[in-house]
Write a protein that holds these residues in place. Structure first.
Motif, PDB file in Angstrom:
ATOM      1  N   ALA A 146       0.832  -1.209   0.000  1.00  0.00           N
ATOM      2  CA  ALA A 146       0.000   0.000   0.000  1.00  0.00           C
ATOM      3  C   ALA A 146       0.868   1.261   0.000  1.00  0.00           C
ATOM      4  O   ALA A 146       0.572   2.219  -0.727  1.00  0.00           O
ATOM      5  CB  ALA A 146      -0.932  -0.004   1.209  1.00  0.00           C
ATOM      6  N   VAL A 147       1.925   1.264   0.791  1.00  0.00           N
ATOM      7  CA  VAL A 147       2.833   2.415   0.820  1.00  0.00           C
ATOM      8  C   VAL A 147       3.455   2.633  -0.557  1.00  0.00           C
ATOM      9  O   VAL A 147       3.561   3.765  -1.046  1.00  0.00           O
ATOM     10  CB  VAL A 147       3.934   2.221   1.880  1.00  0.00           C
ATOM     11  CG1 VAL A 147       4.982   3.332   1.771  1.00  0.00           C
ATOM     12  CG2 VAL A 147       3.340   2.215   3.274  1.00  0.00           C
ATOM     13  N   GLN A 148       3.856   1.556  -1.196  1.00  0.00           N
ATOM     14  CA  GLN A 148       4.441   1.668  -2.534  1.00  0.00           C
ATOM     15  C   GLN A 148       3.454   2.295  -3.521  1.00  0.00           C
ATOM     16  O   GLN A 148       3.821   3.137  -4.346  1.00  0.00           O
ATOM     17  CB  GLN A 148       4.881   0.288  -3.022  1.00  0.00           C
ATOM     18  CG  GLN A 148       6.039  -0.312  -2.252  1.00  0.00           C
ATOM     19  CD  GLN A 148       6.239  -1.799  -2.533  1.00  0.00           C
ATOM     20  OE1 GLN A 148       5.719  -2.337  -3.505  1.00  0.00           O
ATOM     21  NE2 GLN A 148       6.991  -2.468  -1.680  1.00  0.00           N
ATOM     22  N   MET A 149       2.183   1.898  -3.423  1.00  0.00           N
ATOM     23  CA  MET A 149       1.154   2.454  -4.308  1.00  0.00           C
ATOM     24  C   MET A 149       0.926   3.934  -4.025  1.00  0.00           C
ATOM     25  O   MET A 149       0.783   4.745  -4.948  1.00  0.00           O
ATOM     26  CB  MET A 149      -0.156   1.684  -4.143  1.00  0.00           C
ATOM     27  CG  MET A 149      -0.150   0.307  -4.743  1.00  0.00           C
ATOM     28  SD  MET A 149      -1.809  -0.419  -4.626  1.00  0.00           S
ATOM     29  CE  MET A 149      -1.530  -1.970  -5.481  1.00  0.00           C
ATOM     30  N   VAL A 150       0.880   4.274  -2.758  1.00  0.00           N
ATOM     31  CA  VAL A 150       0.677   5.676  -2.387  1.00  0.00           C
ATOM     32  C   VAL A 150       1.842   6.513  -2.892  1.00  0.00           C
ATOM     33  O   VAL A 150       1.655   7.603  -3.449  1.00  0.00           O
ATOM     34  CB  VAL A 150       0.516   5.815  -0.862  1.00  0.00           C
ATOM     35  CG1 VAL A 150       0.473   7.282  -0.461  1.00  0.00           C
ATOM     36  CG2 VAL A 150      -0.749   5.101  -0.393  1.00  0.00           C
ATOM     37  N   ALA A 151       3.044   6.012  -2.714  1.00  0.00           N
ATOM     38  CA  ALA A 151       4.224   6.735  -3.181  1.00  0.00           C
ATOM     39  C   ALA A 151       4.194   6.915  -4.700  1.00  0.00           C
ATOM     40  O   ALA A 151       4.463   8.007  -5.214  1.00  0.00           O
ATOM     41  CB  ALA A 151       5.488   5.991  -2.766  1.00  0.00           C
TER      42      ALA A 151
END
Length: 233
Positions: A150-155
């Motif tokens: 999820a963090v990767q997608m947000v970034a």
């Protein structure tokens, strides 16, 4: 950390379904008194908060697709447009948790990117240079592996913050989760901790774990702790 510096990490929040207009006005007054970073209010009170905070150092924030994230993309886009047009410069949007847990990662990634673009366009059209998008991933529903994804997608979407929780899920922020998000997030993506932070000790624990913004409804109580000797003046 000094008291004034600490205050600028706080989003003073009131998102209860039974919150009244009078309480929103008081929230804004408290935020001005303590010089918090922002208030975070329901969308229907953005314009009221913008009027109350005009000319102060406190920003107006609101939420989109809160607290479940299940609105379709065009509804979220419309909500972003309305919020920024109404005076909000910070928008906390809930990721589509259901789609994410279903493995429809392309849907989630495309939606987040479209919302980042929407914020940029609407902010430019309204003369704002500092509109901020925070994405709530609701960590309580996710495994550590899924939190990292999820963090990767947000970034990748270009958003400004990844945020732990709505405060309406089965659990709120934890220092462990904040540290995990901070570890996974690239340098340009900040971390906001929210949900269940009710003491100065907890707040400092989140900041030490890597958060740079805190969502709190008990902000005044926590500030009193800070001002009464918990932090330097």
């Amino acid at each position: 950390m000094r008291v004034r510096e600490f205050a600028k990490t706080i989003d003073h929040t009131l998102l209860r379904p039974d919150a009244t207009e009078k309480e929103i006005v008081r929230l804004c007054q408290e935020a001005v008194e303590h010089h918090f970073a922002s208030v975070c209010v329901p969308p229907c009170y953005v314009r009221l908060a913008a009027r109350e905070l005009r000319g102060t150092d406190v920003k107006v924030g609101t939420v989109v697709s809160f607290p479940f994230g299940a609105d379709v993309t065009r509804v979220k886009q419309a909500a972003v447009r309305d919020a920024i047009s109404g005076g909000a410069s910070e928008v906390d949007v809930v990721m589509n948790i259901s789609r994410f847990l279903s493995g429809d990662f392309s849907y989630v990634a495309e939606e987040l990117s479209s919302l980042t673009q929407e914020v940029s366009v609407v902010a430019m059209n309204n003369g704002l240079n500092d509109a901020v998008l925070k994405v709530i991933i609701e960590t309580a529903y996710l495994t550590d592996e899924m939190k990292r994804l999820a963090v990767q997608m947000v970034a990748a979407s270009g958003a400004d913050f990844v945020k732990t929780s709505t405060g309406f899920g089965p659990a709120g922020a934890s220092a462990k989760d904040v540290a995990l998000l901070r570890e996974e997030a690239p340098e340009g993506l900040a971390v906001k901790a929210s949900g269940g932070i009710s003491s100065l000790e907890q707040a400092l624990e989140m900041l030490n774990a890597g958060a740079s913004r805190l969502g709190m409804s008990r902000s005044v109580q926590v500030m009193k702790e800070a001002e009464d000797g918990g932090l330097q003046e």
